[in-house]
Design an enzyme around this catalytic site. Structure first.
Site, mmCIF file in Angstrom:
data_model
loop_
_atom_site.group_PDB
_atom_site.id
_atom_site.type_symbol
_atom_site.label_atom_id
_atom_site.label_comp_id
_atom_site.label_asym_id
_atom_site.label_seq_id
_atom_site.Cartn_x
_atom_site.Cartn_y
_atom_site.Cartn_z
ATOM 1 N N HIS A 161 0.874 -1.182 0.000
ATOM 2 C CA HIS A 161 0.000 0.000 0.000
ATOM 3 C C HIS A 161 0.910 1.231 0.000
ATOM 4 C CE1 HIS A 161 -2.772 2.939 1.843
ATOM 5 N NE2 HIS A 161 -3.756 2.138 1.503
ATOM 6 N N ASP A 205 2.948 -4.452 8.101
ATOM 7 C CA ASP A 205 1.717 -3.686 7.916
ATOM 8 C C ASP A 205 0.559 -4.681 8.055
ATOM 9 O OD1 ASP A 205 -0.584 -2.649 6.810
ATOM 10 O OD2 ASP A 205 0.389 -1.805 5.047
ATOM 11 N N GLN A 238 -4.675 -5.225 6.940
ATOM 12 C CA GLN A 238 -5.681 -6.149 6.408
ATOM 13 C C GLN A 238 -5.722 -7.476 7.173
ATOM 14 O OE1 GLN A 238 -7.967 -5.350 4.348
ATOM 15 N NE2 GLN A 238 -7.134 -3.367 3.743
ATOM 16 N N CYS A 264 -4.670 2.474 -3.630
ATOM 17 C CA CYS A 264 -3.421 2.990 -3.034
ATOM 18 C C CYS A 264 -2.269 2.044 -3.289
ATOM 19 C CB CYS A 264 -3.588 3.249 -1.543
ATOM 20 S SG CYS A 264 -4.784 4.520 -1.168
HETATM 21 N N1 PMP Z 1 -1.843 -0.777 4.565
HETATM 22 C C1 PMP Z 1 -2.806 -1.507 4.006
HETATM 23 C C2 PMP Z 1 -2.484 -2.892 3.532
HETATM 24 C C3 PMP Z 1 -4.091 -0.993 3.898
HETATM 25 O O1 PMP Z 1 -5.063 -1.722 3.355
HETATM 26 C C4 PMP Z 1 -4.366 0.314 4.371
HETATM 27 C C5 PMP Z 1 -5.732 0.952 4.232
HETATM 28 N N2 PMP Z 1 -6.312 0.794 2.968
HETATM 29 C C6 PMP Z 1 -3.319 1.033 4.949
HETATM 30 C C7 PMP Z 1 -2.081 0.451 5.040
HETATM 31 C C8 PMP Z 1 -3.534 2.403 5.498
HETATM 32 O O2 PMP Z 1 -4.374 2.353 6.580
HETATM 33 P P1 PMP Z 1 -4.957 3.693 7.234
HETATM 34 O O3 PMP Z 1 -5.482 4.506 6.103
HETATM 35 O O4 PMP Z 1 -6.018 3.218 8.156
HETATM 36 O O5 PMP Z 1 -3.822 4.358 7.931
#
Ligand code: PMP
Length: 409
Positions: free
Chosen positions: A126, A203, A206, A367
């Site tokens: 992401h 991270d 998910q 993203c």
């Molecule tokens: N990493 C992953 C794999 C995500 O799916 C997301 C959210 N789509 C994020 C990071 C970012 O999370 P947040 O916007 O809640 O900070």
């Protein structure tokens, strides 16, 4: 709940928004990877906190402040248990995954990286696990390396092994890819990184709603996730870090609560975890997140994972029956994400038609623009599952896609 069969109808009753109609149809919510819905118990917990206990924490001697502090710190214990961290000092509350990664990049990365060092990420990250590393590499002169994936959206293990070397200082990767659903072999990745003395940052955005997380079993150095994807409010999340690493790290933000004493000449920072929680913390968010964690524990994360795996298999089979539909992300180890494109229509048109039918999916690059480039698609449609989805939801998705075919073919 534990020990009984998985009663999805019963679970759906816990989520009031699922009773809503959208555009004349019952809501079919398949955008869980972006943000998940909230069970009544989380809504009630927030409501009660604001009606009965609201006050600032840690500083007040009055009753409300003591109550708010107790509930907030209980939230830390619930979070510790949720990820099986070894101590409360290792649980830092942040705004979400993005903030957790930025904190590690700026506090750990900025002090440890120098020219010639490497930060290794993967192709499926992401943006929030790419850009913070680009920034810190620019600041320190370190180099960002990217591990390739294969056509199924799986890490190429031989490349990963080859890329982890003497220069590697940080290895950062998703537990589960948000755009593909791929579950990475995180334990092995941590082991490999540790062979060269690199620290690992996972991270877990998910993973938290779908899998049991055990940071001690993973032996990862940092692990972060967001509350809002695991049925808790927005604006709150957890950063886990190993105590010896956190202790040696400088604070990231300065302000109230993160200090012991302040004078204009010298400030003494507070102990862990408060050193990393500057300012009035996310009090209601933490209390709401603890309610969501308790809810997940009650349903049982192992049972959720098993149920969702079965649902994913059903959804995959149904989607594969649609002519001209190409699934993006077909890893053998996969969580509840169905990302796809269709030959007859652009993902945005598909998303709009589905919305008319009451079906909420995400369309776009999720993203993860480098990943879209890899698969040579501008965007995908992504249906993502949660513990309250059922086969009817997937049937509604398929009916919507059949309508797309009729309209565009
Ligand atoms: N990493 C992953 C794999 C995500 O799916 C997301 C959210 N789509 C994020 C990071 C970012 O999370 P947040 O916007 O809640 O900070």
């Amino acid at each position: 709940m534990k020990g009984t069969t998985y009663d999805v109808a019963r679970i759906r009753e816990d989520f009031p928004i699922l009773r809503r109609e959208v555009n004349g149809h019952p809501l079919v919510y398949l955008d869980n990877a972006a943000s998940a819905q909230k069970p009544q118990v989380v809504i009630d917990t927030l409501d009660e906190y604001y009606r009965e206990h609201n006050a600032n924490v840690h500083r007040g001697l009055h009753t409300l402040s003591e109550e708010a502090t107790t509930a907030y710190e209980e939230g830390r214990e619930v979070s510790r248990r949720f990820i099986n961290a070894g101590s409360l000092e290792e649980v830092i509350f942040v705004r979400g995954t993005t903030e957790g990664i930025n904190l590690v990049a700026q506090s750990y990365g900025r002090t440890h990286l120098q020219r010639g060092d490497e930060v290794l990420i993967t192709y499926m990250e992401h943006h929030s696990n790419i850009v913070p590393w680009q920034i810190v590499c620019e600041q320190t002169g370190a180099t960002l390396k990217v591990c390739p994936i294969d056509e199924h959206g799986q890490l190429v293990w031989e490349s990963f092994e080859a890329l982890v070397g003497a220069r590697t200082k940080i290895v950062a990767f998703a537990h589960i890819s948000n755009a593909l659903g791929t579950i990475n072999p995180v334990r092995r990745m941590v082991e490999k990184a540790h062979e060269v003395g690199a620290v690992t940052v996972i991270d877990g955005a998910q993973a938290a709603p779908h899998l049991r997380i055990d940071v001690q079993a993973l032996d990862c150095d940092f692990y972060t996730f967001s509350g809002h994807k695991m049925f808790a409010p927005t604006g709150v999340g957890v950063l886990y870090g190993k105590k010896h690493l956190l202790e040696a790290m400088p604070p990231w933000q300065g302000g109230g609560d993160m200090i012991k004493t302040v004078s204009f000449e010298r400030t003494v920072y507070n102990a862990l975890p408060y050193k990393f929680e500057a300012g009035t913390p996310i009090i209601a968010g933490v209390i709401g997140m603890a309610a969501a964690m308790r809810y997940l524990e009650e349903v049982g994360l192992d049972r959720i994972a098993a149920y969702e795996a079965e649902l994913l298999e059903y959804g995959t089979r149904r989607l594969q029956e649609i002519p001209g539909l190409r699934l993006i992300g077909t890893a053998s180890q996969k969580a509840g994400v169905l990302s796809f494109v269709m030959d007859v229509a652009h993902p945005h048109d598909i998303g709009t038609i589905l919305s008319h039918e009451g079906v909420a999916v995400r369309t776009g690059h999720h993203c993860a623009q480098p990943l879209m480039d890899f698969f040579q698609v501008p965007a995908t449609v992504r249906a993502s599952l949660a513990l309250y989805n059922d086969r009817d939801d997937l049937d509604a998705l398929v009916r919507g896609l059949e309508k797309v075919r009729r309209l565009f073919a």
